[in-house]
Design an enzyme around this catalytic site. Structure first.
Site, PDB file in Angstrom:
ATOM      1  N   GLY A 148      -2.524  -6.806  -1.142  1.00  0.00           N
ATOM      2  CA  GLY A 148      -2.810  -6.453  -2.519  1.00  0.00           C
ATOM      3  C   GLY A 148      -3.093  -7.724  -3.306  1.00  0.00           C
ATOM      4  O   GLY A 148      -2.539  -8.779  -3.003  1.00  0.00           O
ATOM      5  N   CYS A 149      -3.958  -7.646  -4.332  1.00  0.00           N
ATOM      6  CA  CYS A 149      -4.291  -8.857  -5.090  1.00  0.00           C
ATOM      7  C   CYS A 149      -3.085  -9.379  -5.869  1.00  0.00           C
ATOM      8  O   CYS A 149      -2.840 -10.594  -5.914  1.00  0.00           O
ATOM      9  CB  CYS A 149      -5.476  -8.601  -6.012  1.00  0.00           C
ATOM     10  N   ASN A 150      -2.308  -8.480  -6.456  1.00  0.00           N
ATOM     11  CA  ASN A 150      -1.086  -8.898  -7.137  1.00  0.00           C
ATOM     12  C   ASN A 150      -0.084  -9.472  -6.140  1.00  0.00           C
ATOM     13  O   ASN A 150       0.590 -10.477  -6.411  1.00  0.00           O
ATOM     14  CB  ASN A 150      -0.438  -7.716  -7.865  1.00  0.00           C
ATOM     15  N   ALA A 151       0.012  -8.830  -4.980  1.00  0.00           N
ATOM     16  CA  ALA A 151       0.949  -9.267  -3.957  1.00  0.00           C
ATOM     17  C   ALA A 151       0.593 -10.657  -3.445  1.00  0.00           C
ATOM     18  O   ALA A 151       1.469 -11.489  -3.190  1.00  0.00           O
ATOM     19  CB  ALA A 151       0.985  -8.273  -2.807  1.00  0.00           C
ATOM     20  N   THR A 153      -1.005 -13.072  -5.109  1.00  0.00           N
ATOM     21  CA  THR A 153      -0.715 -14.056  -6.152  1.00  0.00           C
ATOM     22  C   THR A 153       0.778 -14.375  -6.206  1.00  0.00           C
ATOM     23  O   THR A 153       1.175 -15.546  -6.238  1.00  0.00           O
ATOM     24  CB  THR A 153      -1.186 -13.551  -7.522  1.00  0.00           C
TER      25      THR A 153
END
Length: 342
Positions: A148-151, A153
């Site tokens: 995931g993109c949030n994950a 980061t």
């Protein structure tokens, strides 16, 4: 040697980003582009910014001859992705950009995504796609699950600190701002310009965001015991970018030194001088992640800030980075473009 690839879900943001990146790759050719609802259209009709490229016409997945494909990027929604991948040839290399193969425990997948996993055989062989920490496994993998993109980061900001034992694992606060493209291209009322612009809001408050499953899985594995971060994402009226501000208990200068050591040889991770904060402006359209560390005014506390482009380093760029490893290419091929500014 030229590698032929297919992109499934080419009419979405991550599909278009894959096309943009691969168009500059020295040894990868796009042989097929699939988009079920837009089959028969050209990419120029769907994404006019790509009209200068000579690309295949969009087709249905069933029309692709996968015997001629070396690697397939699957940029489909979760649940759909696992069903499609389960039906693909068993020897086909696949980079999946959805959430379907990120969580190793099927029960955790069902908990966070609300439906039983429908491709357990493939789920067992999937390798987690955070390249900087799984590259040896990715090189030999058939199926790689993009993060995931949030994950991604949050993990760039915390993994070196968890492994080095420099922070209190029970006192981690992650405050994250994500641009609107992270929500995908589907029409949604709350993403209309009149409802999104000139403000921003928190969402998935109190520990309901699905990327928490990745944080729990990866951080607990690193620590050898359960680790749960306090995490609140916010939707900001910007097209691209993620900025994660992490509050931790630990010595700020030691934390900065740990990042410098951990990422010294990483081509896409830039650790900024101590006391310098990154901006999404400085990574836009690139595969770079910038990390800054600042001491808090409260002694023994530090602030770690990470910035990346959610569509590139957080998704499609990461996918190409992984594909390069799987295909035996230089990991940075097609990915060293400078960020766009302003």
């Amino acid at each position: 040697m030229t590698h032929k690839v297919a992109i499934l879900g080419a009419s979405g943001y991550t599909g278009a980003e894959l096309v943009r990146l691969i168009s500059q790759h020295p040894s990868i050719e796009i042989a097929a582009l699939a988009a079920e609802r837009k089959a028969g259209l050209t990419m120029a009709e769907v994404f006019p910014h790509l009209r200068h490229l000579d690309l295949p016409t969009l087709c249905k997945i069933s029309e692709i001859d996968f015997s001629q494909i070396d690697l397939c990027f699957c940029a489909l929604p979760h649940k759909t992705s696992q069903e499609v991948i389960a039906a693909l040839p068993k020897d086909l290399k696949i980079v999946d950009l959805s959430a379907d193969f990120r969580l190793r425990d099927p029960a955790e997948y069902e908990k966070w995504y609300g439906n039983p996993h429908a491709a357990l055989e493939q789920q067992e062989e999937a390798v987690y796609g955070l390249t900087e920490f799984y590259r040896d496994e990715i090189r030999g993998a058939r199926l790689v699950a993009g993060t995931g993109c949030n994950a991604a980061t949050g993990q760039f900001a915390l993994r070196p600190l968890i492994t080095s034992g420099l922070i209190d694992l029970d006192e981690i606060i992650l405050d994250l701002k994500c641009a609107v493209s992270g929500a995908g291209r589907a029409l949604k009322e709350n993403l209309l310009h009149a409802e999104l612009s000139e403000g921003y809001n928190a969402y998935a408050i109190g520990g309901t965001h699905r990327h928490l499953g990745e944080f729990d899985q990866e951080f607990s594995k690193l620590a050898g015991r359960p680790v749960k971060v306090q995490f609140t994402p916010h939707l900001v009226p910007a097209n691209r970018g993620i900025l994660a501000t992490t509050y931790v208990k630990g010595d700020a200068e030691a934390i900065h030194a740990a990042f410098v050591s951990a990422y010294a040889d990483e081509p896409f991770i830039e650790v900024l001088p101590f006391g310098t904060a990154p901006s999404t402006h400085h990574v836009r359209g690139s595969n770079f992640c910038h990390i800054g560390v600042t001491a808090d005014r409260i002694e023994g506390r530090a602030i770690v800030i990470a910035a990346l482009d959610n569509l590139t380093k957080g998704s499609s760029g990461q996918a190409l980075q992984n594909a390069n490893l799987m295909l035996g290419e230089d990991e940075t091929a097609g990915l060293m473009m400078a960020p766009l500014f302003p």
